[in-house]
Design a protein around this motif. Structure first.
Motif, short mmCIF file in Angstrom:
data_model
loop_
_atom_site.label_atom_id
_atom_site.label_comp_id
_atom_site.label_asym_id
_atom_site.label_seq_id
_atom_site.Cartn_x
_atom_site.Cartn_y
_atom_site.Cartn_z
N PRO A 2 -20.79 -5.53 29.19
CA PRO A 2 -19.77 -6.28 29.93
C PRO A 2 -19.11 -7.38 29.10
N HIS A 3 -19.70 -7.73 27.96
CA HIS A 3 -19.16 -8.83 27.14
C HIS A 3 -18.03 -8.37 26.21
N VAL A 4 -17.70 -7.08 26.21
CA VAL A 4 -16.62 -6.63 25.32
C VAL A 4 -15.54 -5.89 26.12
N SER B 112 -21.64 -7.68 18.18
CA SER B 112 -21.08 -8.21 19.43
C SER B 112 -22.12 -9.07 20.16
N ASN B 113 -23.40 -8.68 20.04
CA ASN B 113 -24.46 -9.48 20.68
C ASN B 113 -24.70 -10.79 19.92
N LEU B 114 -24.61 -10.71 18.59
CA LEU B 114 -24.85 -11.92 17.78
C LEU B 114 -23.84 -13.03 18.08
N PHE C 182 -20.77 -17.79 20.81
CA PHE C 182 -19.68 -18.47 20.10
C PHE C 182 -18.37 -18.55 20.86
N ASP C 183 -18.42 -18.16 22.12
CA ASP C 183 -17.26 -18.37 22.98
C ASP C 183 -16.03 -17.62 22.47
N ILE D 110 -14.14 -10.53 22.68
CA ILE D 110 -14.46 -9.42 21.77
C ILE D 110 -13.72 -8.16 22.22
N LEU D 111 -12.87 -7.67 21.35
CA LEU D 111 -12.18 -6.40 21.60
C LEU D 111 -12.84 -5.33 20.74
N VAL D 112 -13.03 -4.17 21.34
CA VAL D 112 -13.71 -3.09 20.60
C VAL D 112 -12.86 -1.84 20.61
N CYS D 113 -12.73 -1.23 19.45
CA CYS D 113 -12.05 0.06 19.38
C CYS D 113 -13.11 1.11 19.08
N SER D 114 -13.42 1.95 20.08
CA SER D 114 -14.45 2.98 19.91
C SER D 114 -14.17 4.08 20.92
#
Ligand code: MLT
Length: 334
Positions: free
Chosen positions: A204-206, A179-181, A185-186, A189-193
């Motif tokens: 805050p970016h996800v 997610s940081n890498l 790239f604009d 990011i959706l995360v399932c955890s």
């Protein structure tokens, strides 16, 4: 005044050396890894044998001599090996996944199992990113045909990351790193955890989302979680039917997370656009339903195989095991 050493002195010295060697902890390294591990054990006066490529029977014969064992993924530390290991106190995995170790039998026998979480997370995340770029820009096909003098310019049209949704399943060391890498790239990011809710403020970016949301919304769905406890795939035909036909699937986690047959069918039926896979339900993969599918980019479980990561995981596992055998310290036990 110096006394001349007599046979008695030599004899006592020899006895002392034998006692020292007998009380020195002994480690078996049974998979190929950086020799940094061996050096650390030796520096800590821990005796170490490196014997790779042994069969289960061969390990069963020699394992009673050892106090510790270090593996990567090739050695399967089976119930039979653990039951034969009369002196074994610790099994160390130079890597993250411990699915090649029968952890429950080891625990029954009061053995410690350790891994090296985070040691190869950057390598794995970078490889996942390389897989994403390879499959979206058709790099393997472009490379192969250009080398052959075939100018396929008109037949190669890539897909951009910008404005796309990246779905990350599992938000441990690798998922977080990926997610940081991709921050530049604009992408959304959706995360399932399960654990993300409590640590959301750090990232805050996800956005936290359900697995179903990731399936239906992702343009790229990338797996960075453990295999399920029952070994059943997380992504099957039912999910694939709900994905965008333009979506790509990336698996650099474990082979059985994505049903390979269902993925192959979905690609052939146009339910998804492509896939990039580093891990297989059966490894080493000598045959697989995904082989020769032009929509799939494959690599042989090399996500963690970098010069840097192999040194870090060897260092971590050797230091952790030394500290446990010499000082009773337990770090990164599973
Ligand atoms: C891991 O579990 O650490 C990775 O799959 C890499 C490896 O096989 O060592």
């Amino acid at each position: 005044p110096y006394k001349i050493a007599t046979w008695k002195h030599y004899y006592l010295g020899l006895i002392g050396l034998i006692i020292l060697l007998k009380t020195m902890p002994k480690i078996l390294i049974s998979d190929a890894m950086s020799n940094v591990a061996q050096k650390i054990f030796e520096k800590n006066n821990i005796s170490v044998d490196v014997k790779t490529g042994l069969s289960e029977e061969e390990i069963i014969k020699i394992i009673p001599e050892y106090d510790g064992m270090v593996v990567r993924s090739a050695t399967k530390v089976t119930k039979k090996i653990i039951e034969a290991a009369k002196n074994l106190k610790v099994i160390g995995r130079a890597g993250a996944g411990v699915d090649n170790i029968d952890v429950s039998t080891a625990k029954e026998k009061n053995m410690i199992v350790m891994n090296t979480p985070g040691g190869n997370a950057n390598a794995t995340a970078e490889h996942a990113f390389a897989l994403i770029m390879s499959v979206l820009r058709k790099i393997p096909f472009a490379n192969e045909t250009t080398h052959k003098g075939q100018w396929e310019k008109k037949n190669i049209k890539g897909t951009e990351l910008s404005k796309k949704i990246l779905g990350i399943v599992g938000f441990g060391n690798v998922g977080v790193r990926l997610s940081n890498l991709v921050k530049g790239f604009d992408m959304k990011i959706l995360v399932c955890s399960k654990s993300l809710e409590t640590r959301k403020s750090e990232y805050p970016h996800v956005e936290n989302a359900s697995f179903d949301d990731l399936v239906s919304k992702s343009d790229i769905l990338s797996f960075h979680c453990k295999a399920t406890a029952d070994g059943k795939p997380m992504l099957t035909k039912d999910h694939l039917k709900k994905m965008k036909p333009t979506a790509y699937i990336i698996n650099a986690a474990r082979g059985n997370i994505v049903d390979e047959k269902d993925l192959s069918d979905a690609l052939n039926e146009g339910l998804v656009a492509g896939a990039a896979v580093d891990v297989f339900s059966k490894e080493p993969a000598k045959e697989n339903v995904l082989f020769n599918n032009p929509k799939v980019v494959l690599t042989p479980h090399i996500a963690a195989s970098t010069t840097e990561a192999s040194i870090v995981v060897a260092e971590m596992v050797a230091n952790q095991i030394s500290d446990f055998l010499l000082n009773g310290k337990k770090l990164n036990t599973v």
